[in-house]
Design a protein around this motif. Structure first.
Motif, PDB file in Angstrom:
ATOM      1  N   GLU A 187       0.832  -1.206   0.000  1.00 56.76           N
ATOM      2  CA  GLU A 187       0.000   0.000   0.000  1.00 56.76           C
ATOM      3  C   GLU A 187       0.866   1.255   0.000  1.00 56.76           C
ATOM      4  N   VAL A 188       1.965   1.211   0.747  1.00 57.53           N
ATOM      5  CA  VAL A 188       2.877   2.360   0.782  1.00 57.53           C
ATOM      6  C   VAL A 188       3.496   2.573  -0.601  1.00 57.53           C
ATOM      7  N   TYR A 189       3.903   1.485  -1.250  1.00 56.53           N
ATOM      8  CA  TYR A 189       4.466   1.597  -2.606  1.00 56.53           C
ATOM      9  C   TYR A 189       3.454   2.227  -3.558  1.00 56.53           C
ATOM     10  N   MET A 190       2.230   1.724  -3.535  1.00 59.75           N
ATOM     11  CA  MET A 190       1.220   2.221  -4.464  1.00 59.75           C
ATOM     12  C   MET A 190       0.843   3.673  -4.163  1.00 59.75           C
ATOM     13  N   SER A 191       0.729   4.020  -2.893  1.00 60.55           N
ATOM     14  CA  SER A 191       0.391   5.414  -2.570  1.00 60.55           C
ATOM     15  C   SER A 191       1.521   6.346  -2.982  1.00 60.55           C
ATOM     16  N   SER A 192       2.760   5.870  -2.892  1.00 59.86           N
ATOM     17  CA  SER A 192       3.896   6.674  -3.350  1.00 59.86           C
ATOM     18  C   SER A 192       3.823   6.924  -4.847  1.00 59.86           C
ATOM     19  N   LEU A 193       3.500   5.886  -5.610  1.00 60.96           N
ATOM     20  CA  LEU A 193       3.362   6.036  -7.061  1.00 60.96           C
ATOM     21  C   LEU A 193       2.221   6.997  -7.393  1.00 60.96           C
ATOM     22  N   ILE A 194       1.108   6.834  -6.737  1.00 60.01           N
ATOM     23  CA  ILE A 194      -0.056   7.684  -7.005  1.00 60.01           C
ATOM     24  C   ILE A 194       0.252   9.139  -6.646  1.00 60.01           C
ATOM     25  N   GLN A 195       0.941   9.365  -5.537  1.00 58.62           N
ATOM     26  CA  GLN A 195       1.299  10.730  -5.145  1.00 58.62           C
ATOM     27  C   GLN A 195       2.248  11.358  -6.155  1.00 58.62           C
ATOM     28  N   SER A 196       3.199  10.591  -6.661  1.00 56.27           N
ATOM     29  CA  SER A 196       4.124  11.109  -7.671  1.00 56.27           C
ATOM     30  C   SER A 196       3.372  11.488  -8.945  1.00 56.27           C
ATOM     31  N   GLN A 197       2.454  10.633  -9.356  1.00 58.67           N
ATOM     32  CA  GLN A 197       1.676  10.928 -10.559  1.00 58.67           C
ATOM     33  C   GLN A 197       0.769  12.142 -10.342  1.00 58.67           C
ATOM     34  N   LEU A 198       0.193  12.263  -9.155  1.00 60.82           N
ATOM     35  CA  LEU A 198      -0.668  13.407  -8.861  1.00 60.82           C
ATOM     36  C   LEU A 198       0.131  14.708  -8.858  1.00 60.82           C
ATOM     37  N   ARG A 199       1.323  14.693  -8.245  1.00 58.69           N
ATOM     38  CA  ARG A 199       2.167  15.889  -8.247  1.00 58.69           C
ATOM     39  C   ARG A 199       2.512  16.314  -9.667  1.00 58.69           C
ATOM     40  N   LEU A 200       2.851  15.328 -10.507  1.00 59.76           N
ATOM     41  CA  LEU A 200       3.179  15.631 -11.898  1.00 59.76           C
ATOM     42  C   LEU A 200       1.973  16.225 -12.611  1.00 59.76           C
ATOM     43  N   ALA A 201       0.820  15.618 -12.452  1.00 61.26           N
ATOM     44  CA  ALA A 201      -0.393  16.114 -13.123  1.00 61.26           C
ATOM     45  C   ALA A 201      -0.716  17.533 -12.676  1.00 61.26           C
TER      46      ALA A 201
ATOM     47  N   THR B  53       8.869   0.790 -11.384  1.00 63.78           N
ATOM     48  CA  THR B  53       9.016  -0.607 -11.759  1.00 63.78           C
ATOM     49  C   THR B  53      10.395  -1.123 -11.397  1.00 63.78           C
ATOM     50  N   GLU B  54      11.414  -0.325 -11.661  1.00 62.69           N
ATOM     51  CA  GLU B  54      12.787  -0.726 -11.321  1.00 62.69           C
ATOM     52  C   GLU B  54      12.944  -0.865  -9.817  1.00 62.69           C
ATOM     53  N   PHE B  55      12.403   0.087  -9.066  1.00 64.63           N
ATOM     54  CA  PHE B  55      12.514   0.042  -7.617  1.00 64.63           C
ATOM     55  C   PHE B  55      11.805  -1.159  -7.027  1.00 64.63           C
ATOM     56  N   VAL B  56      10.588  -1.413  -7.488  1.00 64.44           N
ATOM     57  CA  VAL B  56       9.806  -2.528  -6.960  1.00 64.44           C
ATOM     58  C   VAL B  56      10.453  -3.851  -7.355  1.00 64.44           C
ATOM     59  N   GLY B  57      11.025  -3.906  -8.539  1.00 61.58           N
ATOM     60  CA  GLY B  57      11.672  -5.147  -8.990  1.00 61.58           C
ATOM     61  C   GLY B  57      12.913  -5.478  -8.172  1.00 61.58           C
ATOM     62  N   ARG B  58      13.576  -4.462  -7.623  1.00 60.53           N
ATOM     63  CA  ARG B  58      14.781  -4.686  -6.813  1.00 60.53           C
ATOM     64  C   ARG B  58      14.457  -5.153  -5.419  1.00 60.53           C
ATOM     65  N   GLN B  59      13.268  -4.830  -4.953  1.00 63.25           N
ATOM     66  CA  GLN B  59      12.914  -5.153  -3.562  1.00 63.25           C
ATOM     67  C   GLN B  59      12.727  -6.625  -3.360  1.00 63.25           C
TER      68      GLN B  59
END
Length: 129
Positions: free
Chosen positions: A43-57, A123-129
């Motif tokens: 959930e933390v990973y997904m919320s981080s992605l969503i927050q990054s996309q929201l900031r960009l938008a 994707t790169e970050f999640v794949g490394r974890q």
């Protein structure tokens, strides 16, 4: 010839891998597994992605709104722009009819490029974890 079949039917044979007795590797949690299993870390990973996309938008929309919103402000603050002609066309018509579209296109290209970069880094970050 003699009949070799048994009255019980064919005999069953168990086939096993030679590695069945080998020690199993421990399952190392990965980021994708955390997301798939909907754990707290996922959930933390997904919320981080969503927050990054929201900031960009919001940044792209804000930038485009400032540029496009500045056009009426330009016409209001500099009255000469309302009557100025370029190639026989009034400047307000030229700006609103032609110049607006490249601004919107550039904003869209910036958004897509940065969104793809954010997703690739995620994707790169999640794949490394």
């Amino acid at each position: 010839m003699a009949d070799v079949s048994t009255p019980e039917g064919p005999r069953r044979v168990r086939v096993t891998s030679p590695r069945t007795s080998a020690a199993r590797r421990p399952i190392i949690p990965t980021g994708t597994r955390e997301i798939d299993e909907q754990t707290r870390l996922g959930e933390v990973y997904m919320s981080s992605l969503i927050q990054s996309q929201l900031r960009l938008a919001l940044a792209v929309i804000g930038g485009a709104a400032i540029v496009l919103g500045g056009i009426p402000l330009l016409f209001a603050l500099v009255p000469a722009t309302r009557t100025f002609d370029v190639f026989g066309l009034p400047l307000p018509w030229l700006i609103l009819g032609i110049v607006v579209y490249p601004v919107v296109y550039v904003a869209a290209r910036i958004y897509v490029r940065h969104a793809e970069r954010i997703e690739a880094e995620f994707t790169e970050f999640v794949g490394r974890q």
